[in-house]
Design a protein around this motif. Structure first.
Motif, mmCIF file in Angstrom:
data_model
loop_
_atom_site.group_PDB
_atom_site.id
_atom_site.type_symbol
_atom_site.label_atom_id
_atom_site.label_comp_id
_atom_site.label_asym_id
_atom_site.label_seq_id
_atom_site.Cartn_x
_atom_site.Cartn_y
_atom_site.Cartn_z
ATOM 1 N N LYS B 237 0.829 -1.211 0.000
ATOM 2 C CA LYS B 237 0.000 0.000 0.000
ATOM 3 C C LYS B 237 0.860 1.257 0.000
ATOM 4 C CE LYS B 237 -4.292 -1.731 1.945
ATOM 5 N NZ LYS B 237 -4.927 -2.055 3.227
ATOM 6 N N ALA B 238 1.992 1.229 0.704
ATOM 7 C CA ALA B 238 2.879 2.394 0.713
ATOM 8 C C ALA B 238 3.456 2.616 -0.685
ATOM 9 C CB ALA B 238 3.997 2.216 1.738
ATOM 10 N N THR B 239 3.817 1.522 -1.363
ATOM 11 C CA THR B 239 4.358 1.624 -2.721
ATOM 12 C C THR B 239 3.318 2.221 -3.668
ATOM 13 O OG1 THR B 239 5.801 -0.276 -2.334
ATOM 14 C CG2 THR B 239 5.344 0.270 -4.635
ATOM 15 N N GLY B 241 0.581 3.867 -2.864
ATOM 16 C CA GLY B 241 0.177 5.199 -2.419
ATOM 17 C C GLY B 241 1.187 6.258 -2.827
ATOM 18 N N THR B 242 2.461 5.946 -2.679
ATOM 19 C CA THR B 242 3.498 6.918 -3.020
ATOM 20 C C THR B 242 3.522 7.181 -4.521
ATOM 21 O OG1 THR B 242 4.784 6.118 -1.162
ATOM 22 C CG2 THR B 242 5.951 7.450 -2.774
ATOM 23 N N ALA B 243 3.381 6.125 -5.317
ATOM 24 C CA ALA B 243 3.351 6.301 -6.769
ATOM 25 C C ALA B 243 2.189 7.214 -7.151
ATOM 26 C CB ALA B 243 3.235 4.940 -7.462
ATOM 27 N N LYS B 244 1.036 6.979 -6.541
ATOM 28 C CA LYS B 244 -0.157 7.784 -6.832
ATOM 29 C C LYS B 244 0.070 9.251 -6.453
ATOM 30 C CE LYS B 244 -4.657 7.155 -5.313
ATOM 31 N NZ LYS B 244 -5.627 6.329 -4.548
ATOM 32 N N VAL B 245 0.649 9.455 -5.262
ATOM 33 C CA VAL B 245 0.879 10.823 -4.789
ATOM 34 C C VAL B 245 1.841 11.553 -5.719
ATOM 35 C CG1 VAL B 245 2.060 12.146 -2.989
ATOM 36 C CG2 VAL B 245 0.309 10.493 -2.359
ATOM 37 N N LEU B 246 2.923 10.890 -6.116
ATOM 38 C CA LEU B 246 3.901 11.551 -6.975
ATOM 39 C C LEU B 246 3.314 11.887 -8.338
ATOM 40 C CD1 LEU B 246 7.310 9.882 -6.225
ATOM 41 C CD2 LEU B 246 6.796 12.315 -6.223
ATOM 42 N N LEU B 247 2.550 10.956 -8.893
ATOM 43 C CA LEU B 247 1.957 11.236 -10.202
ATOM 44 C C LEU B 247 0.940 12.372 -10.089
ATOM 45 C CD1 LEU B 247 1.748 7.565 -11.545
ATOM 46 C CD2 LEU B 247 3.411 9.325 -12.147
ATOM 47 N N LYS B 248 0.250 12.432 -8.949
ATOM 48 C CA LYS B 248 -0.701 13.526 -8.731
ATOM 49 C C LYS B 248 0.032 14.875 -8.597
ATOM 50 C CE LYS B 248 -4.316 15.152 -5.613
ATOM 51 N NZ LYS B 248 -4.914 16.049 -6.603
ATOM 52 N N LEU B 249 1.159 14.859 -7.893
ATOM 53 C CA LEU B 249 1.937 16.092 -7.760
ATOM 54 C C LEU B 249 2.384 16.608 -9.124
ATOM 55 C CD1 LEU B 249 4.288 15.457 -4.677
ATOM 56 C CD2 LEU B 249 2.330 16.995 -4.799
ATOM 57 N N ILE B 250 2.820 15.672 -9.976
ATOM 58 C CA ILE B 250 3.262 16.073 -11.316
ATOM 59 C C ILE B 250 2.078 16.633 -12.105
ATOM 60 C CG2 ILE B 250 4.156 15.210 -13.521
ATOM 61 C CD1 ILE B 250 5.794 13.162 -11.843
ATOM 62 N N GLY B 253 1.045 19.974 -10.813
ATOM 63 C CA GLY B 253 2.052 20.959 -11.183
ATOM 64 C C GLY B 253 1.894 21.392 -12.640
ATOM 65 N N MET B 279 4.115 1.361 -14.434
ATOM 66 C CA MET B 279 3.621 1.404 -13.059
ATOM 67 C C MET B 279 2.146 1.028 -12.921
ATOM 68 S SD MET B 279 6.330 2.086 -11.259
ATOM 69 C CE MET B 279 5.680 2.521 -9.643
#
Lengths: 337, 337
Positions: B237-239, B241-250, B253, B279
């Motif tokens: 879930k951390a993997t 979740g982090t992928a989702k968060v980073l793609l959302k940040l991009i 942006g 991914m």
């Protein structure tokens, strides 16, 4: 206020440690430093010795060494000597960017636990990547690696330690406390986590907001996330690892994508810079070993000068806010009051 | 070869399920399907009933329902009826994109374990994001959520189940098996993980390559990663979740970055597309409940037509390779041989 500094710990020590300490010294006129390390190396790097006392040591603890063994054998190491200065109350706080295990062991075995705390907890400060209603930008997460096997009451103590830290150092009035679990619902988890959930919900002085899943860590649903060291470690490393992998995929894609990709990178540079800023843990200060009789703070091994300065800022806030004194008073056993 | 399909499970059911099944039917002339679901809905959506038998059911298990209760009460649900068809040997494999817990419960309680297996393990197929010397593009990870509390021997069985799957279905000759642990070194972990490490190292028929940390999962150091369900869940879930968060940040942006950022996005689109492809878990097939007497495979709840087709391809390979028969033979108790 005096900080004992292990000048030799960290990938870029002693250079960046000394540069960072000098800058922090210039920023805080009421701070003094004790710098433990190789005399010749330290003296050749230091620009101005104002409010910095150099204490020569003859040994260094390396990154890969077995922690407890290292602190027992290398009594004249910069790390052990810095911890001993805090133990003797010659200094008020401990700083190192060295071997994490050895820092934890020195904090626990040399400086010592606060009375009433069964186990200290290592905090990490993590970014809240997705803006939330509270407007907070970071949260603390413990125990992020000090103990592989935790008991129920340890996690309740971590919650209290985290609460004091969030209030005093991060300035959050009524910190939201969450428990890392395998689902958000009340009834989730194994026997251990169900029991901890109950204990946290029953603690009258905690603003317990319930369970949080590891996939939701970066969404800012809590100010303090408590976890057993095992689960915390798995979730934290997966979070860091995934961020690293994705950023590497983007970088490799740009490098291998010809002129078109490179132009795209130039246009998107501000976006990437902002993301890198949010996702760089060292921008949020060092890891604090909470539950120890003095601030024990570890900067990342790869810390640069800026990270050293921000970690000293953090220690300064811990000392000014007297967070340790408040914690000591809270945990003081009835018979000692 | 006949696959029992829960036509009603999943966010986009029954539409995408039926579209996917029809395409898979056209691709595999030797596959037949039993489609369980609302008769009117299924009939109105289906184009061509060739090799597809429709079995009307009157109930559906929703995503949020308590799994064991749901399969006990909703005996005429599409999910339960599909599982019962496999139990009666009317069909050879089970497919659903519905409630994960209910699929696990139906596999375990209705279809049943392979003799000699104490607990089945839910696999996920995850991407190897960073190219490795072996040239492999994915690895399997179990138990990714079936059991919160695992015993040592369960993990050894997961390793064997994973080995057969990697050999037969992924075509890897001598799959590298690793244990998810809190450090890469041999002596890492709590008592439980040290013991499992020993058992895996001693198993003569396993190509055990040692511990792996959750931060290294996407680097392709192993073909099969075994873990207790608790740690696996936290890391997975951390993997994700982090992928989702980073793609959302991009994405955020780019959307908020004006014309410049949008131009940058256009230039970098092939890079982002490639990363999204790597991914996206559904590109690697469904989650398989290993250790059950027939293939039990779950597509993601949000599966689209393409994901349904690729999951049916995966079941087809499982049936053709007779991976379940091989597993049954391996675990057969001595007295049954």
């Amino acid at each position: 206020m005096k900080i004992a500094v292990d000048a030799m710990g960290g990938d870029n020590a002693p250079k960046v440690i000394i540069e960072g300490i000098e800058q922090a010294r210039d920023q805080h006129p009421d701070l003094e430093f004790m710098l433990f390390g190789d005399e010749q190396a330290v003296k050749s790097l230091i620009q101005n010795q104002e409010r910095i006392q150099i204490i020569p040591t003859s040994q260094e603890i390396e990154m890969g060494e077995e922690p407890v063994r290292a602190i027992r054998k290398k009594k004249d190491s910069s790390l052990v000597q810095a911890a001993m200065a805090v133990k003797r109350a010659d200094a008020d706080a401990f700083f190192s960017a060295g071997n994490t295990g050895a820092i934890l062991a020195a904090g626990l075995l040399l400086i010592g636990r606060i009375k009433g705390i069964d186990r200290p907890g290592l905090t990490s400060v993590l970014p809240i990547a997705i803006p939330n209603d509270e407007g907070t930008k970071r949260f603390i997460y413990l125990d992020s690696g000090a103990n592989a096997e935790s008991k129920e009451k340890n996690l309740v103590q971590f919650a209290q330690l985290g609460r004091f830290y969030a209030q005093k150092v991060l300035g959050i009035k009524n910190p939201r406390i969450a428990l890392l679990n395998n689902g958000a619902e009340v009834d989730k988890g194994d026997t251990f986590h169900k029991e901890v959930h109950q204990l946290l919900a029953q603690a009258g002085d905690l603003n317990f907001v319930g369970n949080i899943e590891s996939g939701d860590l970066l969404y800012g649903k809590a100010d303090v996330v408590v976890s057993d060291g095992w689960t915390a470690n798995a979730a934290l490393k997966a979070t860091e690892g995934t961020a690293k992998v994705l950023l590497k995929l983007i970088k490799d894609g740009i490098l291998g994508g010809g002129l078109r990709a490179k132009l795209g990178y130039l246009f998107l540079k501000p976006v990437f810079k902002q993301i890198a800023k949010v996702m760089t843990p060292s921008n949020y200060g060092g890891a604090v070993l909470l539950g120890i009789q003095a601030p024990v703070v570890k900067a990342h091994g790869a810390a640069d000068k800026k990270a050293v300065v921000s970690t000293i800022d953090q220690i300064y806030t811990m000392l000014q806010s007297k967070v340790v004194d408040e914690t000591v008073a809270y945990f003081k056993p009835e018979e000692d009051k």
